[in-house]
Scaffold this motif. Structure first.
Motif, PDB file in Angstrom:
ATOM      1  N   ILE A  93      72.160  34.088  26.267  1.00 40.73           N
ATOM      2  CA  ILE A  93      70.960  34.196  25.454  1.00 40.73           C
ATOM      3  C   ILE A  93      71.132  33.316  24.227  1.00 40.73           C
ATOM      4  O   ILE A  93      72.038  33.525  23.416  1.00 40.73           O
ATOM      5  CB  ILE A  93      70.731  35.655  24.979  1.00 40.73           C
ATOM      6  CG1 ILE A  93      70.964  36.671  26.100  1.00 40.73           C
ATOM      7  CG2 ILE A  93      69.361  35.789  24.324  1.00 40.73           C
ATOM      8  CD1 ILE A  93      70.127  36.530  27.317  1.00 40.73           C
ATOM      9  N   GLY A  94      70.258  32.320  24.101  1.00 38.83           N
ATOM     10  CA  GLY A  94      70.256  31.456  22.929  1.00 38.83           C
ATOM     11  C   GLY A  94      68.979  31.663  22.139  1.00 38.83           C
ATOM     12  O   GLY A  94      68.133  32.476  22.505  1.00 38.83           O
ATOM     13  N   ASP A  95      68.819  30.921  21.061  1.00 39.59           N
ATOM     14  CA  ASP A  95      67.624  31.067  20.231  1.00 39.59           C
ATOM     15  C   ASP A  95      66.352  30.750  21.009  1.00 39.59           C
ATOM     16  O   ASP A  95      65.330  31.386  20.812  1.00 39.59           O
ATOM     17  CB  ASP A  95      67.712  30.163  18.996  1.00 39.59           C
ATOM     18  CG  ASP A  95      68.780  30.640  18.027  1.00 39.59           C
ATOM     19  OD1 ASP A  95      69.134  31.840  18.058  1.00 39.59           O
ATOM     20  OD2 ASP A  95      69.270  29.811  17.235  1.00 39.59           O
ATOM     21  N   HIS A  96      66.410  29.746  21.875  1.00 40.97           N
ATOM     22  CA  HIS A  96      65.197  29.284  22.548  1.00 40.97           C
ATOM     23  C   HIS A  96      65.320  29.251  24.067  1.00 40.97           C
ATOM     24  O   HIS A  96      64.533  28.586  24.730  1.00 40.97           O
ATOM     25  CB  HIS A  96      64.814  27.885  22.035  1.00 40.97           C
ATOM     26  CG  HIS A  96      64.668  27.842  20.554  1.00 40.97           C
ATOM     27  ND1 HIS A  96      63.626  28.445  19.892  1.00 40.97           N
ATOM     28  CD2 HIS A  96      65.451  27.298  19.594  1.00 40.97           C
ATOM     29  CE1 HIS A  96      63.768  28.263  18.594  1.00 40.97           C
ATOM     30  NE2 HIS A  96      64.869  27.577  18.389  1.00 40.97           N
TER      31      HIS A  96
ATOM     32  N   TYR B 151      80.384  31.484  21.424  1.00 41.09           N
ATOM     33  CA  TYR B 151      79.543  32.559  21.950  1.00 41.09           C
ATOM     34  C   TYR B 151      80.115  33.909  21.555  1.00 41.09           C
ATOM     35  O   TYR B 151      81.291  34.042  21.248  1.00 41.09           O
ATOM     36  CB  TYR B 151      79.432  32.465  23.481  1.00 41.09           C
ATOM     37  CG  TYR B 151      80.773  32.513  24.194  1.00 41.09           C
ATOM     38  CD1 TYR B 151      81.328  33.707  24.613  1.00 41.09           C
ATOM     39  CD2 TYR B 151      81.493  31.338  24.433  1.00 41.09           C
ATOM     40  CE1 TYR B 151      82.553  33.748  25.264  1.00 41.09           C
ATOM     41  CE2 TYR B 151      82.721  31.369  25.089  1.00 41.09           C
ATOM     42  CZ  TYR B 151      83.238  32.565  25.495  1.00 41.09           C
ATOM     43  OH  TYR B 151      84.444  32.604  26.131  1.00 41.09           O
TER      44      TYR B 151
ATOM     45  N   LYS C 147      61.230  35.261  27.305  1.00 40.41           N
ATOM     46  CA  LYS C 147      61.759  33.988  26.797  1.00 40.41           C
ATOM     47  C   LYS C 147      62.196  33.067  27.944  1.00 40.41           C
ATOM     48  O   LYS C 147      62.083  31.849  27.849  1.00 40.41           O
ATOM     49  CB  LYS C 147      62.956  34.256  25.860  1.00 40.41           C
ATOM     50  CG  LYS C 147      63.418  33.024  25.100  1.00 40.41           C
ATOM     51  CD  LYS C 147      64.721  33.254  24.334  1.00 40.41           C
ATOM     52  CE  LYS C 147      64.615  34.224  23.202  1.00 40.41           C
ATOM     53  NZ  LYS C 147      65.838  34.247  22.375  1.00 40.41           N
TER      54      LYS C 147
ATOM     55  N   ASP D  86      65.541  44.687  25.004  1.00 40.21           N
ATOM     56  CA  ASP D  86      66.290  43.418  25.108  1.00 40.21           C
ATOM     57  C   ASP D  86      65.855  42.663  26.362  1.00 40.21           C
ATOM     58  O   ASP D  86      65.545  41.480  26.319  1.00 40.21           O
ATOM     59  CB  ASP D  86      67.811  43.665  25.248  1.00 40.21           C
ATOM     60  CG  ASP D  86      68.490  44.121  23.981  1.00 40.21           C
ATOM     61  OD1 ASP D  86      67.947  43.883  22.882  1.00 40.21           O
ATOM     62  OD2 ASP D  86      69.584  44.717  24.103  1.00 40.21           O
TER      63      ASP D  86
ATOM     64  N   GLN E 280      62.371  41.128  26.193  1.00 43.62           N
ATOM     65  CA  GLN E 280      62.343  39.918  25.358  1.00 43.62           C
ATOM     66  C   GLN E 280      62.994  38.745  26.091  1.00 43.62           C
ATOM     67  O   GLN E 280      62.468  37.634  26.091  1.00 43.62           O
ATOM     68  CB  GLN E 280      63.063  40.161  24.032  1.00 43.62           C
ATOM     69  CG  GLN E 280      62.306  41.066  23.098  1.00 43.62           C
ATOM     70  CD  GLN E 280      63.103  41.405  21.840  1.00 43.62           C
ATOM     71  OE1 GLN E 280      64.213  40.920  21.634  1.00 43.62           O
ATOM     72  NE2 GLN E 280      62.535  42.253  21.005  1.00 43.62           N
ATOM     73  N   TRP E 281      64.131  38.976  26.727  1.00 47.20           N
ATOM     74  CA  TRP E 281      64.841  37.903  27.425  1.00 47.20           C
ATOM     75  C   TRP E 281      64.028  37.411  28.612  1.00 47.20           C
ATOM     76  O   TRP E 281      63.964  36.213  28.865  1.00 47.20           O
ATOM     77  CB  TRP E 281      66.219  38.372  27.865  1.00 47.20           C
ATOM     78  CG  TRP E 281      67.118  38.763  26.730  1.00 47.20           C
ATOM     79  CD1 TRP E 281      66.985  38.415  25.405  1.00 47.20           C
ATOM     80  CD2 TRP E 281      68.274  39.592  26.804  1.00 47.20           C
ATOM     81  NE1 TRP E 281      67.997  38.975  24.667  1.00 47.20           N
ATOM     82  CE2 TRP E 281      68.803  39.707  25.492  1.00 47.20           C
ATOM     83  CE3 TRP E 281      68.913  40.253  27.845  1.00 47.20           C
ATOM     84  CZ2 TRP E 281      69.949  40.444  25.205  1.00 47.20           C
ATOM     85  CZ3 TRP E 281      70.059  40.992  27.562  1.00 47.20           C
ATOM     86  CH2 TRP E 281      70.562  41.073  26.254  1.00 47.20           C
TER      87      TRP E 281
ATOM     88  N   MET F 122      75.153  32.315  20.218  1.00 48.45           N
ATOM     89  CA  MET F 122      74.671  32.565  21.553  1.00 48.45           C
ATOM     90  C   MET F 122      75.431  33.761  22.108  1.00 48.45           C
ATOM     91  O   MET F 122      76.591  33.970  21.817  1.00 48.45           O
ATOM     92  CB  MET F 122      74.878  31.252  22.304  1.00 48.45           C
ATOM     93  CG  MET F 122      75.234  31.221  23.704  1.00 48.45           C
ATOM     94  SD  MET F 122      75.196  29.531  24.334  1.00 48.45           S
ATOM     95  CE  MET F 122      76.930  29.150  24.297  1.00 48.45           C
TER      96      MET F 122
END
Length: 115
Positions: free
Chosen positions: A97-100, A26, A47, A40, A43-44, A1
């Motif tokens: 920011i994590g995978d999901h 992290y 998400k 970036d 995308q964030w 993360m």
């Protein structure tokens, strides 16, 4: 993360302490020295499911200097991403920011739920 912070920010310090006390691993990134790119941010934002305005540090001096309260509604999303990518001080912090997931700002209850 990924943990994006401005080290002098008191909220970022609290958030980092919370991560450490809760044993979360992290990657730490200085948001001004290594500002996110427009891609970036796009995308964030997608998400996160949050309004793009939440990614702006609306209480920051730079935000006020640029009079963004009045200008943002007239700007396209692409222009807003480019603006955020131009100056790390415009970006709300901390960001996690994590995978999901993407967490914007530090709200302990929200962090407990996602982390």
């Amino acid at each position: 993360m990924l943990f994006l912070e401005y080290p002098k920010c008191s909220t970022c310090k609290k958030a980092k302490k919370w991560l450490d006390e809760n044993g979360k691993e992290y990657e730490d990134r200085h948001i001004v020295e290594n500002n996110p790119t427009a891609e970036d941010l796009k995308q964030w934002h997608q998400k996160s499911g949050l309004p793009l305005k939440r990614f702006f540090n609306t209480s920051g001096m730079r935000y006020r200097e640029l009079q963004l309260k009045n200008r943002l509604p007239e700007m396209s999303e692409e222009e807003q991403y480019d603006l955020l990518a131009s100056d790390g001080m415009l970006v709300k912090r901390p960001l996690v920011i994590g995978d999901h997931f993407v967490l914007v700002g530090f709200k302990e209850k929200e962090w407990e739920e996602f982390l």
